[in-house]
Design a protein around this motif. Structure first.
Motif, PDB file in Angstrom:
ATOM      1  N   GLY A  57      50.797 -21.925  35.526  1.00 19.06           N
ATOM      2  CA  GLY A  57      50.752 -21.131  34.296  1.00 19.06           C
ATOM      3  C   GLY A  57      52.093 -20.749  33.712  1.00 19.06           C
ATOM      4  N   MET A  59      55.342 -20.660  31.488  1.00 22.01           N
ATOM      5  CA  MET A  59      55.549 -21.112  30.115  1.00 22.01           C
ATOM      6  C   MET A  59      56.623 -22.201  30.059  1.00 22.01           C
ATOM      7  SD  MET A  59      53.301 -19.658  28.358  1.00 22.01           S
ATOM      8  CE  MET A  59      53.918 -20.108  26.729  1.00 22.01           C
ATOM      9  N   GLU A 124      57.224 -34.433  35.350  1.00 19.35           N
ATOM     10  CA  GLU A 124      56.823 -34.177  33.970  1.00 19.35           C
ATOM     11  C   GLU A 124      56.137 -35.399  33.371  1.00 19.35           C
ATOM     12  OE1 GLU A 124      58.887 -32.118  30.133  1.00 19.35           O
ATOM     13  OE2 GLU A 124      59.943 -33.849  30.981  1.00 19.35           O
ATOM     14  N   ASP A 130      52.377 -30.540  33.278  1.00 19.20           N
ATOM     15  CA  ASP A 130      51.362 -30.104  32.319  1.00 19.20           C
ATOM     16  C   ASP A 130      50.127 -29.580  33.042  1.00 19.20           C
ATOM     17  OD1 ASP A 130      50.166 -30.051  29.521  1.00 19.20           O
ATOM     18  OD2 ASP A 130      48.757 -31.365  30.555  1.00 19.20           O
ATOM     19  N   GLN A 133      50.917 -26.150  34.409  1.00 23.37           N
ATOM     20  CA  GLN A 133      51.078 -25.143  33.359  1.00 23.37           C
ATOM     21  C   GLN A 133      49.754 -24.809  32.674  1.00 23.37           C
ATOM     22  OE1 GLN A 133      53.162 -26.284  29.661  1.00 23.37           O
ATOM     23  NE2 GLN A 133      54.428 -24.448  29.942  1.00 23.37           N
ATOM     24  N   ASN A 134      48.945 -25.811  32.400  1.00 27.53           N
ATOM     25  CA  ASN A 134      47.797 -25.598  31.513  1.00 27.53           C
ATOM     26  C   ASN A 134      46.417 -25.787  32.147  1.00 27.53           C
ATOM     27  OD1 ASN A 134      49.473 -25.207  29.119  1.00 27.53           O
ATOM     28  ND2 ASN A 134      49.945 -27.389  29.308  1.00 27.53           N
ATOM     29  N   LYS A 135      46.354 -26.418  33.304  1.00 29.79           N
ATOM     30  CA  LYS A 135      45.034 -26.753  33.840  1.00 29.79           C
ATOM     31  C   LYS A 135      44.760 -26.166  35.215  1.00 29.79           C
ATOM     32  CE  LYS A 135      44.970 -31.052  31.161  1.00 29.79           C
ATOM     33  NZ  LYS A 135      46.306 -30.899  30.593  1.00 29.79           N
ATOM     34  N   ASN A 137      44.297 -23.530  37.909  1.00 30.94           N
ATOM     35  CA  ASN A 137      44.018 -22.091  37.801  1.00 30.94           C
ATOM     36  C   ASN A 137      43.679 -21.451  39.137  1.00 30.94           C
ATOM     37  OD1 ASN A 137      41.481 -23.122  38.232  1.00 30.94           O
ATOM     38  ND2 ASN A 137      40.729 -22.696  36.163  1.00 30.94           N
TER      39      ASN A 137
END
Length: 302
Positions: A57, A59, A124, A130, A133-135, A137
């Motif tokens: 997560g 930024m 990367e 990615d 950061q975004n998926k 959890n």
């Protein structure tokens, strides 16, 4: 059909009976996932994965990853597990916007601390940053459990053969205990000669027979090979030829040695002609249904 009747049939008749009694599957529940292996592979990097949870997560994840790996470069050793790779040294092709190609290699087993940027760039470009950061959890340890379970599915083909070996070994062990016979899994010709004084001609020096069974009372040896083919393919012809040749080597022994082939699977229905040739040379080809009907027991006590 009793064993005595089966082996008295012609090769064509034996083959037809064999094909009519093939099993639908040999997949036990344990076939699907080897959870012991999954846990072992996951725990190799449990500490690193728990530390990498820090990146979930974030930024500015590129620079966060760069700082983390510069401080703790050995965390990079967990990257192959996160991208579902068994390889620890990765050869990488890079293609730029002008279609220029370049090749490089990254070693995730021994981390090159002068190339931390290259490792992060790879992470990367592979989509890992990615994902973090975004998926992602939740715990990366839990995630890698899933990855390892998926990777383990690639071993199912090998497990099919291992399942047959396990079934055969348990079956033979029970018979040998009851009939006072000796047996040895993965027996080599030197072992057989040293232990039982029987000479076994082999097609290759490293040959290991799946099971060797010995009767001290009769000074007789049975050599058993086993496999399973759920699907067809050109390999079946080669397999049938290999065991035909092996049986001829075994029969050339001056001692009392007999070759048995235990095989099964619907795939054999696609290889009728090479299998018929094998049946012409190997008198005792059994499937799982024949084991269930005690063909081996009847053979050992006759």
């Amino acid at each position: 059909m009793e064993l005595s009747k089966y082996i008295s049939l012609s090769a064509d008749e034996r083959l037809n009976f064999f094909l009519s009694t093939l099993s639908i599957t040999n997949r036990t529940p344990e076939y699907y996932v080897n959870w012991e292996k999954v846990e072992r592979e996951t725990k190799k990097f449990e500490l690193e994965l728990n530390t990498l949870n820090y990146l979930i997560g974030k930024m500015d994840i590129y620079h966060e990853a760069l700082k983390l790996f510069e401080k703790q470069p050995d965390l990079l050793k967990a990257i192959p597990s996160l991208i579902a790779s068994r390889d620890k040294i990765l050869d990488i092709l890079t293609i730029d916007e002008n279609d220029n190609m370049s090749f490089e290699q990254l070693n995730f087993s021994t981390i090159d601390t002068t190339r931390i940027v290259d490792y992060v760039d790879f992470s990367e470009q592979a989509g890992l940053l990615d994902f973090l950061q975004n998926k992602a959890n939740r715990s990366l340890v839990d995630y890698v459990y899933g990855v390892e379970a998926g990777l383990d599915s690639n071993a199912r083909k090998n497990r099919s053969g291992s399942t047959m070996e396990g079934i055969l070994e348990r079956h033979v062990a029970k018979i040998c205990q009851e009939c006072n016979l000796e047996f040895k899994p993965q027996a080599t010709a030197p072992y057989i000669l040293d232990t039982w004084g029987i000479t076994v001609p082999v097609d290759k020096s490293e040959r290991r027979f799946d099971i060797a069974v010995y009767s001290k009372e009769n000074n007789k040896l049975w050599l058993i090979e086993t496999n399973y083919y759920g699907g067809g393919g050109s390999k079946l012809k080669a397999v049938a030829g290999e065991f035909t040749e092996l049986s001829q080597f075994v029969r050339s022994s001056d001692d009392n040695v007999e070759f048995i082939w235990v095989t099964d699977g619907q795939g054999w229905k696609t290889a009728h002609l090479p299998l018929l040739e094998a049946f012409g040379h190997i008198n005792k080809v059994f499937n799982l249904d024949m084991l269930r009907k005690d063909y081996l027991y009847q053979l050992f006590i006759e």
